[in-house]
Design a protein around this motif. Structure first.
Motif, PDB file in Angstrom:
ATOM      1  N   GLU A 402       0.846  -1.199   0.000  1.00  0.00           N
ATOM      2  CA  GLU A 402       0.000   0.000   0.000  1.00  0.00           C
ATOM      3  C   GLU A 402       0.883   1.251   0.000  1.00  0.00           C
ATOM      4  O   GLU A 402       1.995   1.217   0.550  1.00  0.00           O
ATOM      5  CB  GLU A 402      -0.896   0.003   1.248  1.00  0.00           C
ATOM      6  CG  GLU A 402      -1.985  -1.043   1.228  1.00  0.00           C
ATOM      7  CD  GLU A 402      -2.983  -0.864   0.104  1.00  0.00           C
ATOM      8  OE1 GLU A 402      -3.432   0.269  -0.130  1.00  0.00           O
ATOM      9  OE2 GLU A 402      -3.293  -1.870  -0.580  1.00  0.00           O
ATOM     10  N   PRO A 403       0.384   2.388  -0.576  1.00  0.00           N
ATOM     11  CA  PRO A 403       1.204   3.613  -0.617  1.00  0.00           C
ATOM     12  C   PRO A 403       1.770   4.069   0.732  1.00  0.00           C
ATOM     13  O   PRO A 403       2.953   4.396   0.804  1.00  0.00           O
ATOM     14  CB  PRO A 403       0.251   4.658  -1.204  1.00  0.00           C
ATOM     15  CG  PRO A 403      -0.705   3.871  -2.020  1.00  0.00           C
ATOM     16  CD  PRO A 403      -0.875   2.560  -1.331  1.00  0.00           C
ATOM     17  N   PRO A 404       0.966   4.087   1.827  1.00  0.00           N
ATOM     18  CA  PRO A 404       1.556   4.539   3.108  1.00  0.00           C
ATOM     19  C   PRO A 404       2.765   3.702   3.542  1.00  0.00           C
ATOM     20  O   PRO A 404       3.783   4.248   3.993  1.00  0.00           O
ATOM     21  CB  PRO A 404       0.400   4.377   4.104  1.00  0.00           C
ATOM     22  CG  PRO A 404      -0.832   4.413   3.276  1.00  0.00           C
ATOM     23  CD  PRO A 404      -0.471   3.797   1.977  1.00  0.00           C
ATOM     24  N   ALA A 405       2.665   2.366   3.360  1.00  0.00           N
ATOM     25  CA  ALA A 405       3.782   1.479   3.741  1.00  0.00           C
ATOM     26  C   ALA A 405       5.005   1.768   2.868  1.00  0.00           C
ATOM     27  O   ALA A 405       6.146   1.791   3.356  1.00  0.00           O
ATOM     28  CB  ALA A 405       3.358   0.024   3.582  1.00  0.00           C
ATOM     29  N   LEU A 406       4.740   2.020   1.590  1.00  0.00           N
ATOM     30  CA  LEU A 406       5.839   2.319   0.660  1.00  0.00           C
ATOM     31  C   LEU A 406       6.539   3.618   1.042  1.00  0.00           C
ATOM     32  O   LEU A 406       7.766   3.707   1.033  1.00  0.00           O
ATOM     33  CB  LEU A 406       5.292   2.454  -0.769  1.00  0.00           C
ATOM     34  CG  LEU A 406       5.370   1.223  -1.661  1.00  0.00           C
ATOM     35  CD1 LEU A 406       4.661   1.494  -2.963  1.00  0.00           C
ATOM     36  CD2 LEU A 406       6.820   0.858  -1.949  1.00  0.00           C
ATOM     37  N   ILE A 407       5.722   4.626   1.383  1.00  0.00           N
ATOM     38  CA  ILE A 407       6.299   5.933   1.745  1.00  0.00           C
ATOM     39  C   ILE A 407       7.173   5.792   2.996  1.00  0.00           C
ATOM     40  O   ILE A 407       8.259   6.384   3.074  1.00  0.00           O
ATOM     41  CB  ILE A 407       5.185   6.988   1.945  1.00  0.00           C
ATOM     42  CG1 ILE A 407       4.577   7.344   0.572  1.00  0.00           C
ATOM     43  CG2 ILE A 407       5.718   8.249   2.610  1.00  0.00           C
ATOM     44  CD1 ILE A 407       3.318   8.149   0.622  1.00  0.00           C
ATOM     45  N   LYS A 408       6.725   4.977   3.953  1.00  0.00           N
ATOM     46  CA  LYS A 408       7.536   4.747   5.166  1.00  0.00           C
ATOM     47  C   LYS A 408       8.880   4.124   4.810  1.00  0.00           C
ATOM     48  O   LYS A 408       9.929   4.514   5.340  1.00  0.00           O
ATOM     49  CB  LYS A 408       6.774   3.841   6.136  1.00  0.00           C
ATOM     50  CG  LYS A 408       5.782   4.595   7.007  1.00  0.00           C
ATOM     51  CD  LYS A 408       5.117   3.679   8.002  1.00  0.00           C
ATOM     52  CE  LYS A 408       4.057   4.454   8.789  1.00  0.00           C
ATOM     53  NZ  LYS A 408       3.274   3.580   9.675  1.00  0.00           N
ATOM     54  N   TRP A 410      10.440   4.380   1.935  1.00  0.00           N
ATOM     55  CA  TRP A 410      11.236   5.420   1.263  1.00  0.00           C
ATOM     56  C   TRP A 410      11.865   6.354   2.302  1.00  0.00           C
ATOM     57  O   TRP A 410      13.033   6.740   2.181  1.00  0.00           O
ATOM     58  CB  TRP A 410      10.347   6.225   0.314  1.00  0.00           C
ATOM     59  CG  TRP A 410      10.293   5.696  -1.087  1.00  0.00           C
ATOM     60  CD1 TRP A 410       9.270   5.031  -1.680  1.00  0.00           C
ATOM     61  CD2 TRP A 410      11.320   5.806  -2.079  1.00  0.00           C
ATOM     62  NE1 TRP A 410       9.594   4.709  -2.968  1.00  0.00           N
ATOM     63  CE2 TRP A 410      10.844   5.180  -3.257  1.00  0.00           C
ATOM     64  CE3 TRP A 410      12.594   6.370  -2.101  1.00  0.00           C
ATOM     65  CZ2 TRP A 410      11.589   5.097  -4.434  1.00  0.00           C
ATOM     66  CZ3 TRP A 410      13.345   6.297  -3.269  1.00  0.00           C
ATOM     67  CH2 TRP A 410      12.850   5.667  -4.414  1.00  0.00           C
ATOM     68  N   GLN A 411      11.059   6.733   3.296  1.00  0.00           N
ATOM     69  CA  GLN A 411      11.562   7.655   4.330  1.00  0.00           C
ATOM     70  C   GLN A 411      12.736   7.036   5.090  1.00  0.00           C
ATOM     71  O   GLN A 411      13.716   7.721   5.400  1.00  0.00           O
ATOM     72  CB  GLN A 411      10.431   8.025   5.290  1.00  0.00           C
ATOM     73  CG  GLN A 411       9.457   9.027   4.675  1.00  0.00           C
ATOM     74  CD  GLN A 411       8.187   9.181   5.488  1.00  0.00           C
ATOM     75  OE1 GLN A 411       7.897   8.379   6.381  1.00  0.00           O
ATOM     76  NE2 GLN A 411       7.394  10.190   5.166  1.00  0.00           N
ATOM     77  N   LYS A 412      12.633   5.725   5.376  1.00  0.00           N
ATOM     78  CA  LYS A 412      13.745   5.033   6.040  1.00  0.00           C
ATOM     79  C   LYS A 412      15.002   5.097   5.180  1.00  0.00           C
ATOM     80  O   LYS A 412      16.103   5.335   5.668  1.00  0.00           O
ATOM     81  CB  LYS A 412      13.379   3.556   6.278  1.00  0.00           C
ATOM     82  CG  LYS A 412      12.425   3.301   7.429  1.00  0.00           C
ATOM     83  CD  LYS A 412      12.175   1.792   7.533  1.00  0.00           C
ATOM     84  CE  LYS A 412      10.964   1.508   8.418  1.00  0.00           C
ATOM     85  NZ  LYS A 412      10.596   0.082   8.353  1.00  0.00           N
ATOM     86  N   LEU A 413      14.801   4.875   3.868  1.00  0.00           N
ATOM     87  CA  LEU A 413      15.930   4.855   2.937  1.00  0.00           C
ATOM     88  C   LEU A 413      16.583   6.238   2.836  1.00  0.00           C
ATOM     89  O   LEU A 413      17.814   6.360   2.871  1.00  0.00           O
ATOM     90  CB  LEU A 413      15.421   4.399   1.553  1.00  0.00           C
ATOM     91  CG  LEU A 413      16.461   4.055   0.498  1.00  0.00           C
ATOM     92  CD1 LEU A 413      17.414   2.992   0.998  1.00  0.00           C
ATOM     93  CD2 LEU A 413      15.789   3.560  -0.777  1.00  0.00           C
TER      94      LEU A 413
END
Length: 1170
Positions: A402-408, A410-413
């Motif tokens: 899901e987009p929210p999980a993906l954004i998290k 990305w933020q970690k990266l």
């Protein structure tokens, strides 16, 4: 009487005769038949044998004869006769009832029953007569039955000859009633194929009427290539075939040896035509196959071999990959190859599954993704700091997260790698294209955060992460991307403010703050920005440095306001026609405000305005929106890049290009296909870089096209002020380049006027442009600047003042002195002058004495220029040819010392080749000119294409990335011109263009020429194959865009032909399925890496579907486009035009995503009420 009376007299050998012993006769009395007469039997036997000689062979049954004989026996009781008669009648009825159902039964049963009933009738009628008469009558009847009946049994025939036949004279009345013979009378057989032996194919044919075979054919349709079995077969690797004798040479001819038969002595008996293979021949001879016991093993091996072969190959590949990553886990490429290998592995049969599982195995996408993910996670464990592996993992996760999980994730990266600008670019694009979480303010603040972080890394204030090479360039690229993002979202004021702020921050920085880190400098910059002092592009702008200096001194000088002229069009006259539909009025006002209000609103202190006086608060830009995005640029090249990017942003054609990463996401304008005057004037076609990008203030829908040329008065004044400020900043070559940009901007407006055929506007624009050109040439630095003279002369020529333009050219050439072929600017000027003169020629005949030849000859002489007097001496032509030849050889053999030399030499080479080829074209012919281009290209291609960023001007219009590309363009333009004025084959031009486009697939000018020559081609297959090849090999988007445009032009052409109002028209262009082809091209293009987030491509696709009238599909596509480009306001405006009923819905969506809506619905209702 004996049991067999006819042979009563005959005794067995070795036995006494019948009459010898009386006792034995009495014992056998019970066997005697008193009613039988021997004569009758013999007579019947004799007649039967006579008849048999003339009866043909028929049914193979034997029972009837015995029955007919037995029917003569009248020894049985009457009651027995009656019961048998009844039984037989029942049997007959029963048989006829069944006959309709059982078709496979032979005709024998019916014939039997017919004969039986006849015999029974005969017996019933003659039951009361005496035996002798009855026997005689029966005998005659039997004979007549045998001869007269239609059915004769083959076994009854004794004299069997080779060609036994009989003529059936008894007519069948059923033939009158039915169209064919009764099916029961026709022998059954199986037919293989539709042919018939012995038929004359030319004169005769047979039509088989068989519904059963059709049904069978329908049931057993041949399997297509995409069925499960065939896909499996196609995916298996073939067994490589090689010649054993010469394994080294793979291309050696592999002979097919003819197999010899074991016994070739007498094959003709069983194989007279020689059509059977040896094993069949052996079988027909009845010998049996020698290798019969080995055969099953062989066939089994051949069946299994491909599978075994594939499995073994795949297994070895898997082992190799595993070995590689096990032995060298730090090898990133090995891991990546292993991941991509999974696709190949899934296509083939599974090497691990058993036979049963192999069939059942489901090759699902999820399975592949999970396998890839597992490999990547193993790779990341071994290489925790590698970014590429993590990016590849995130790309895979997009499929099922899901987009929210993906954004998290990305933020970690980003948190782990804040110093990686390439990672930031990908993160920004990802967030920008997530429709569910997108909003303009969120993405804008993300850009600010990115630039702030990278600036901290650049300053060294972020100690934890080192500065990566190329960070400064990447920061500028991200900054320009942010400005284009804001422009596309409709927030043009913020975009302009960003550029203004960064130019002030870079070029007008006070010395006192230069040593501070970026954030410290920004804190000092904020008071200047909020002070209300004029900024770059505004009247009286002096910059941050002057303001700081004045602040230190104390006070500020108040400027007297100039008397402003009133606006050309009054603000209140926004609605011109209230009868138009609501959506139409909204679009008109929205567009008008976009064009007028792209500058940030500032309170005018002379009119005592305050911030509260602003009608639209969105027009004011706060420092918080742009402060985080300010960066330091220390490299002078990047500083100049910033200035040219700003000018391009304002619509001024410049020589520099945008950075590749944001090239396609900023492309939203449909003007890349406009061949600006190139059809009428192919030699001097004006080609502006970066077409495809809307300049600020232009937000037109696809159907309306561009409303106005240039900008409104306020915008033009702003651009003028920007140029005046930049002239103070730059000096030397950069300053003269700036003057060239300004004149090119004026020429671009004139060309647009010529395109729209707006004579009134052209006249007014011409006056302004000439005034500007003269003012620029009056400047002391520019008086001897030949490039400016060239552009001024070209300006006059475009306005139609040919004589004035010639005077300007002649003046410039006289002033240039005796530089000759060694002066790049003089070569460029002479080339343009000669090209313009050549375009006036109607044919090539007599061109040797033309003005163009005079110009090129004088250039080669390197003497003072003398204006054209009407003739050219042949001696001078010969001398000039030699001079050109030597000069070209010198340049091709010369090796550049430095980069600057290389740039100058490449620039000079382009002009020299252009002049020499044009000279040869006019004096010798097209073949001579083409030869020069071919030789030059061959020489340049030998070491590889010359990589130099800026190889000088061509007609002063555009700088080309490489000399090779520029020369190719000159070559194709000359061929196009020659084809226009005379008959010449198309193939040389097509070949030149295809070769050039393979090398430079992103050159829009070459693509425009290519689709121009292909548009009227009868067959499009060659062009389609070429487009297909280029789209597969090249990563850029231009081939897709032009492939789509070429098909759309073709569709338009066929429709025009079919709609022509001249009676019945048959289209001569053989085209079907063009619509589906175009849709397929769009689908492939939007799935490509660069096409997914390109607003222009989605706009073209939406426009095409809407033009077909597919409203529901278009609406679906609009939402699909928003999933990928939610920031592009032009997409929403297009949607308002295509779906006017959903105006409110579209505006609500824009408001929700924080796109700029300049005319809210409430305001529109009020305006309509007034």
């Amino acid at each position: 009487m004996a049991l067999f009376p006819a042979f009563a007299g005959a005794a067995e050998p070795g036995e006494p005769p019948a009459g010898s012993s009386e006792g034995s006769r009495k014992e056998l009395d019970w066997l005697s038949n008193p009613s039988f007469s021997t004569e009758d039997a013999l007579l019947l036997h004799q007649r039967t044998t006579e008849v048999a000689s003339i009866i043909p062979e028929k049914s193979p049954l034997t029972r009837t004869t015995s029955r007919s004989e037995l029917s003569g026996e009248s020894d049985t009781d009457e009651s027995l006769k009656q019961s048998s008669k009844k039984r037989r009648k029942k049997k007959k009825k029963h048989h006829h009832y069944k006959k309709t159902k059982k078709k496979t039964k032979g005709d024998s049963s019916s014939s039997e029953s017919d004969l039986d009933t006849k015999h029974i009738k005969d017996k019933a009628e003659g039951s009361g007569r005496n035996h002798e008469k009855e026997a005689a009558a029966n005998l005659d009847k039997k004979a007549s039955n045998l001869t007269g009946n239609r059915f004769v049994w083959l076994d009854d025939i004794q004299a069997f000859t080779e060609e036994t036949f009989r003529i059936d004279k008894k007519p069948d009345p059923a033939n009158w009633a039915y169209k064919s013979l009764y099916r029961g009378d026709i022998a059954r057989y199986k037919r293989r194929g539709d042919s018939c032996l012995g038929i004359d194919a030319k004169k005769q044919c047979i039509t088989w009427d068989s519904s059963a075979s059709k049904k069978k054919q329908l049931q057993r349709r041949p399997e297509r290539y995409f069925t499960k079995n065939n896909v499996k077969m196609l995916n298996t690797d073939g067994i490589p075939v090689s010649n054993r004798s010469s394994p080294s040479d793979p291309t050696a001819f592999i002979p097919v040896f003819q197999m010899e038969t074991d016994n070739p002595s007498d094959p003709t008996e069983v194989n007279p035509l020689g059509i059977y293979d040896p094993s069949t021949t052996v079988w027909l001879q009845g010998k049996g196959c020698k290798s019969a016991d080995h055969e099953p093993v062989n066939t089994q091996q051949t069946i299994q071999e491909p599978g075994i072969n594939v499995n073994s190959i795949l297994m070895t590949k898997v082992e190799e990959h595993n070995k590689k990553v096990r032995e060298n886990p730090r090898d990133i490429n090995a891991w990546m190859e292993f991941v991509s290998f999974q696709d190949e592995l899934m296509r083939g049969p599974s090497p691990y599954a058993s036979k049963g599982e192999q069939e059942v195995r489901r090759k699902s996408l999820k399975l592949i993704l999970e396998k890839k993910l597992a490999i990547l996670e193993r790779a990341i464990e071994s290489n925790p700091s590698n970014v590429d592996l993590k990016l590849a993992r995130l790309k895979l996760c997009t499929e099922f997260w899901e987009p929210p999980a993906l954004i998290k994730e990305w933020q970690k990266l980003i948190f782990l790698h804040p110093n990686n600008p390439e990672l930031w670019k990908k993160y920004l694009l990802f967030c920008q294209s997530q429709f569910t979480t997108f909003s303009v303010s969120k993405i804008n603040s993300l850009y600010g955060k990115c630039l702030t972080t990278l600036a901290a890394v650049q300053d060294g204030s972020m100690v934890s992460h080192p500065l990566l090479p190329g960070t400064e360039e990447a920061m500028l690229a991200i900054f320009i991307q942010q400005c284009h993002f804001l422009r596309q979202a409709g927030h043009s004021e913020k975009a302009v403010s960003l550029f203004q702020a960064l130019i002030d921050f870079t070029f007008f920085k006070p010395d006192s703050v230069k040593d501070l880190p970026t954030r410290g400098q920004v804190e000092f910059f904020e008071p200047f920005w909020d002070s209300g002092e004029p900024r770059i592009g505004e009247k009286g702008a002096r910059g941050w440095k002057a303001w700081m200096h004045q602040q230190e001194k104390g006070g500020w000088i108040a400027l007297k306001p100039d008397d402003d002229d009133e606006e050309e069009i009054d603000e209140d006259q926004e609605i011109k026609d209230k009868t138009l539909p609501k959506w139409h009025i909204w679009l008109d006002i929205e567009y008008s405000r976009e064009a007028r209000h792209w500058l940030p609103w500032r309170p005018d202190k002379t009119k005592k305005e305050t911030e509260e006086d602003c009608e639209d608060p969105e027009r004011q830009v706060l420092f918080d929106d742009l402060g985080p995005s300010l960066i330091q640029l220390s490299n002078p090249d990047l500083q100049h890049q910033l200035l040219y990017s700003f000018l391009q942003f304002l619509g001024v054609p410049c020589t520099s290009k945008l950075f590749p990463p944001n090239l396609y996401i900023a492309m939203d304008e449909n003007n890349i296909f406009d061949s600006v005057l190139s059809d009428e004037k192919p030699l001097t076609s004006v080609d502006f870089p970066l077409s495809g990008f809307n300049s600020i203030g232009h937000m037109d829908t696809m159907l309306r096209g561009r409303h106005h040329i240039g900008h409104y008065k306020e915008g033009e004044e702003f651009i003028q002020n920007v140029f005046h400020v930049l002239f103070l900043l730059l000096s030397g070559k950069e300053k003269s380049n700036l003057s060239i940009c300004w004149l090119q901007y004026e020429i671009s407006k004139i060309v647009q006027c010529l395109q729209t055929k707006n004579k009134k506007k052209l006249k007014a624009q011409g006056r302004k442009s000439k005034k500007l050109a003269k003012n620029l040439l009056k400047a002391p630095d520019n008086r001897n600047h030949l490039s400016l003279w060239k552009l001024y002369a070209y300006l006059e020529w475009l306005l139609g003042n040919t004589d004035d333009a010639r005077k300007v050219f002649d003046t410039a050439l006289c002033m240039a002195g005796t530089g000759g072929l060694k002066s790049p600017q003089l070569c460029s000027l002479s080339l343009l002058y000669a090209q313009l003169e050549v375009e006036l020629l109607e044919s090539i005949e007599g061109a040797v004495m033309s003005r163009a030849v005079h110009i090129l000859t004088k250039l080669a002489e390197s003497g003072p220029y003398v204006p054209y007097s009407g003739q050219v001496l042949s001696v001078n032509v010969l001398k000039a040819r030699k001079t050109y030849e030597h000069a070209l050889q010198n340049y091709l053999s010369k090796t550049p010392v430095s980069n600057q030399d290389q740039v100058n030499d490449a620039n000079q080479l382009v002009n020299l080749v252009g002049c020499y080829a044009l000279f040869q074209y006019l004096t010798v012919g097209i073949d001579a000119a083409v030869l020069i281009y071919a030789q030059t290209l061959e020489k340049l291609e030998a070491p590889g294409p010359q990589k130099c960023e800026n190889t000088g001007e061509n007609f002063g219009i555009q700088n080309f990335p490489t000399a090779l590309e520029a020369i190719t363009l000159l070559h194709t333009n000359l061929l196009r011109f020659h084809m226009k004025i005379s008959v010449y084959p198309l193939n040389p031009l097509r070949e030149a263009l295809t070769e050039a486009l393979k090398r430079y697939p992103s050159n829009q000018s070459l693509w425009r020429s290519y689709i121009h020559i292909q548009r009227k081609s009868h067959s499009a297959s060659k062009a389609r194959r070429f487009f297909d090849g280029v789209t597969r090999s090249a990563n850029c988007l231009e081939p897709w865009l032009f492939a789509i445009q070429a098909e759309q032009m073709r569709k338009k052409l066929t429709e025009n032909v079919q709609r022509a109002d001249v009676g019945e028209i048959h289209s001569t262009i053989p085209e079907t399925g063009l619509t589906n082809r175009i849709v397929a091209l769009f689908e492939h293009a939007v799935q490509s890496e660069n096409g997914t987030h390109c607003p222009l491509l989605w706009r073209m696709y939406l426009n095409f579907l809407a033009s077909l009238g597919k409203k529901e599909k278009s609406k679906g596509l609009f939402y699909k486009a928003l999933q990928n480009c939610p920031w592009a306001k032009v997409l929403y405006m297009d949607a308002v035009e295509y779906f006017p009923d959903h105006l409110q819905e579209t505006l609500d969506l824009m408001t929700e995503k924080e796109l700029r809506v300049r005319v809210p619905m409430e305001e529109l209702d009020l305006l309509l009420e007034v």
